[in-house]
Design a protein around this motif. Structure first.
Motif, PDB file in Angstrom:
ATOM      1  N   GLU A   1      43.024  40.045  40.714  1.00  0.00           N
ATOM      2  CA  GLU A   1      42.986  40.192  41.946  1.00  0.00           C
ATOM      3  C   GLU A   1      44.195  39.158  42.452  1.00  0.00           C
ATOM      4  O   GLU A   1      44.877  39.563  43.370  1.00  0.00           O
ATOM      5  N   GLU A   2      44.409  38.161  41.760  1.00  0.00           N
ATOM      6  CA  GLU A   2      45.585  36.895  42.148  1.00  0.00           C
ATOM      7  C   GLU A   2      46.923  37.696  42.094  1.00  0.00           C
ATOM      8  O   GLU A   2      47.635  37.510  42.692  1.00  0.00           O
ATOM      9  N   ILE A   3      46.972  38.365  40.863  1.00  0.00           N
ATOM     10  CA  ILE A   3      48.357  39.105  40.540  1.00  0.00           C
ATOM     11  C   ILE A   3      48.539  40.131  41.608  1.00  0.00           C
ATOM     12  O   ILE A   3      49.555  40.423  42.119  1.00  0.00           O
ATOM     13  N   VAL A   4      47.486  41.115  41.945  1.00  0.00           N
ATOM     14  CA  VAL A   4      47.836  41.982  43.086  1.00  0.00           C
ATOM     15  C   VAL A   4      47.928  41.506  44.233  1.00  0.00           C
ATOM     16  O   VAL A   4      48.923  42.026  45.004  1.00  0.00           O
ATOM     17  N   LEU A   5      47.377  40.399  44.570  1.00  0.00           N
ATOM     18  CA  LEU A   5      47.701  39.865  45.994  1.00  0.00           C
ATOM     19  C   LEU A   5      49.204  39.211  46.131  1.00  0.00           C
ATOM     20  O   LEU A   5      49.684  39.475  47.072  1.00  0.00           O
ATOM     21  N   ASP A   6      49.819  38.941  44.770  1.00  0.00           N
ATOM     22  CA  ASP A   6      51.125  38.390  44.750  1.00  0.00           C
ATOM     23  C   ASP A   6      51.866  39.834  44.911  1.00  0.00           C
ATOM     24  O   ASP A   6      53.013  39.469  45.660  1.00  0.00           O
TER      25      ASP A   6
ATOM     26  N   LYS B   1      44.711  47.140  55.907  1.00  0.00           N
ATOM     27  CA  LYS B   1      46.055  46.472  55.807  1.00  0.00           C
ATOM     28  C   LYS B   1      46.130  45.247  56.411  1.00  0.00           C
ATOM     29  O   LYS B   1      46.584  44.318  55.714  1.00  0.00           O
ATOM     30  N   LYS B   2      45.541  45.029  57.672  1.00  0.00           N
ATOM     31  CA  LYS B   2      45.474  43.627  58.061  1.00  0.00           C
ATOM     32  C   LYS B   2      44.849  42.474  57.510  1.00  0.00           C
ATOM     33  O   LYS B   2      45.499  41.203  57.419  1.00  0.00           O
ATOM     34  N   ALA B   3      43.718  42.932  56.819  1.00  0.00           N
ATOM     35  CA  ALA B   3      43.152  42.005  56.028  1.00  0.00           C
ATOM     36  C   ALA B   3      43.883  41.619  54.805  1.00  0.00           C
ATOM     37  O   ALA B   3      43.923  40.310  54.378  1.00  0.00           O
ATOM     38  N   MET B   4      44.638  42.297  54.330  1.00  0.00           N
ATOM     39  CA  MET B   4      45.553  42.284  53.209  1.00  0.00           C
ATOM     40  C   MET B   4      46.547  41.286  53.654  1.00  0.00           C
ATOM     41  O   MET B   4      46.734  40.164  52.947  1.00  0.00           O
ATOM     42  N   TYR B   5      47.113  41.344  54.811  1.00  0.00           N
ATOM     43  CA  TYR B   5      48.319  40.665  55.139  1.00  0.00           C
ATOM     44  C   TYR B   5      47.651  39.328  55.456  1.00  0.00           C
ATOM     45  O   TYR B   5      48.384  38.329  55.087  1.00  0.00           O
ATOM     46  N   LEU B   6      46.658  39.047  56.255  1.00  0.00           N
ATOM     47  CA  LEU B   6      46.058  37.930  56.341  1.00  0.00           C
ATOM     48  C   LEU B   6      45.574  37.079  55.131  1.00  0.00           C
ATOM     49  O   LEU B   6      45.879  35.689  55.066  1.00  0.00           O
ATOM     50  N   LYS B   7      45.141  37.691  54.143  1.00  0.00           N
ATOM     51  CA  LYS B   7      45.041  37.170  52.789  1.00  0.00           C
ATOM     52  C   LYS B   7      46.381  36.511  52.288  1.00  0.00           C
ATOM     53  O   LYS B   7      46.128  35.458  51.612  1.00  0.00           O
ATOM     54  N   VAL B   8      47.308  37.376  52.169  1.00  0.00           N
ATOM     55  CA  VAL B   8      48.644  36.903  51.671  1.00  0.00           C
ATOM     56  C   VAL B   8      49.356  35.970  52.318  1.00  0.00           C
ATOM     57  O   VAL B   8      49.920  35.026  51.748  1.00  0.00           O
ATOM     58  N   ILE B   9      49.070  35.884  53.604  1.00  0.00           N
ATOM     59  CA  ILE B   9      49.500  34.504  54.266  1.00  0.00           C
ATOM     60  C   ILE B   9      49.062  33.381  54.150  1.00  0.00           C
ATOM     61  O   ILE B   9      49.540  32.376  53.840  1.00  0.00           O
ATOM     62  N   GLU B  10      47.563  33.227  53.854  1.00  0.00           N
ATOM     63  CA  GLU B  10      46.916  32.399  53.450  1.00  0.00           C
ATOM     64  C   GLU B  10      47.452  31.908  52.163  1.00  0.00           C
ATOM     65  O   GLU B  10      47.542  30.704  51.735  1.00  0.00           O
ATOM     66  N   ARG B  11      47.344  32.706  51.154  1.00  0.00           N
ATOM     67  CA  ARG B  11      47.922  32.508  49.826  1.00  0.00           C
ATOM     68  C   ARG B  11      49.237  31.953  49.726  1.00  0.00           C
ATOM     69  O   ARG B  11      49.414  31.046  49.179  1.00  0.00           O
ATOM     70  N   PHE B  12      50.063  32.577  50.435  1.00  0.00           N
ATOM     71  CA  PHE B  12      51.525  31.815  50.633  1.00  0.00           C
ATOM     72  C   PHE B  12      51.457  30.548  51.023  1.00  0.00           C
ATOM     73  O   PHE B  12      52.147  29.746  50.553  1.00  0.00           O
ATOM     74  N   ALA B  13      50.733  30.329  52.327  1.00  0.00           N
ATOM     75  CA  ALA B  13      50.714  28.939  52.459  1.00  0.00           C
ATOM     76  C   ALA B  13      50.071  28.107  51.614  1.00  0.00           C
ATOM     77  O   ALA B  13      50.759  26.898  51.654  1.00  0.00           O
ATOM     78  N   ASP B  14      48.952  28.404  50.967  1.00  0.00           N
ATOM     79  CA  ASP B  14      48.655  27.387  49.843  1.00  0.00           C
ATOM     80  C   ASP B  14      49.722  27.114  48.562  1.00  0.00           C
ATOM     81  O   ASP B  14      49.905  26.044  48.375  1.00  0.00           O
TER      82      ASP B  14
END
Length: 211
Positions: free
Chosen positions: A15-20, A57-70
């Motif tokens: 999942e982490e690779i896919v989120l990236d 799509k919105k949930a994906m975007y918010l997840k990757v925004i948080e991931r990028f911030a971290d």
């Protein structure tokens, strides 16, 4: 071979690779211009698998925004720890940010700027969740810079001054992101960053760090 999981079986992807991978698509195109077909093509997963793992799509975007911030927080913190003194540490932090913004880090190989700063502002006017996400990113940056300055000042700066300098440096950081995405070369951006730090955190004003 298909990478999506079948019902009742463990997922056959990281999942982490896919989120990236999802992050890279949004980072390049922005939220509104990104289609689910583009995300599916980048990840190798079909829509049902994407929805099942990450939501809309919105949930994906918010997840990757948080991931990028971290990821950004870790990237900049590690850069700052290589130096001592507010001036040197902040220069190293901004230099590391510029490397990321211009595609010279493991996060991306393209000059996309900051993921949050280059993609979120266009979405906030009509969506409270996006507005909150951007506010959290900005606040996190302000607090991180203030914490560094407060530590290095060691009681020699008023709290109001610490907060204002931190916010000014955050403005510099966000401006560097826009200029990076516009195509300014890294060496120019680093000169601008160093000059800004020298004005806002001159070396003569830094305190001796407690051992």
């Amino acid at each position: 071979m298909k990478t999506e999981s079948k019902r009742g079986r463990p997922r056959q992807f990281d999942e982490e690779i896919v989120l990236d991978q999802i992050m890279q698509v949004f980072w390049r195109h922005g939220y509104a211009a990104t289609s689910l077909d583009q995300i599916a093509a980048a990840t190798g997963l079909n829509r049902p698998s994407l929805y099942s793992a990450f939501g809309s799509k919105k949930a994906m975007y918010l997840k990757v925004i948080e991931r990028f911030a971290d990821q950004m927080h870790i990237h900049l913190r590690e850069a700052g720890l290589t130096q001592t003194g507010a001036n040197a540490r902040m220069k190293e932090i901004l230099s590391a940010a510029i490397d990321l913004y211009t595609g010279k880090s493991f996060h991306t190989d393209a000059a996309y700027g900051c993921f949050a700063i280059t993609t979120l502002p266009a979405e906030i006017m009509d969506d409270a969740e996006f507005q909150s996400a951007l506010s959290q990113v900005l606040t996190r940056t302000d607090r991180g810079f203030a914490s560094l300055i407060r530590y290095e000042a060691n009681g020699t700066m008023a709290e109001q001054d610490i907060q204002e300098v931190a916010q000014q440096l955050a403005l510099v950081l966000h401006g560097l992101s826009i200029r990076a995405r516009a195509g300014d070369p890294p060496d120019l951006l680093k000169r601008l960053a160093a000059s800004a730090v020298d004005r806002l955190l001159p070396e003569t004003s830094k305190s001796v760090v407690e051992s």
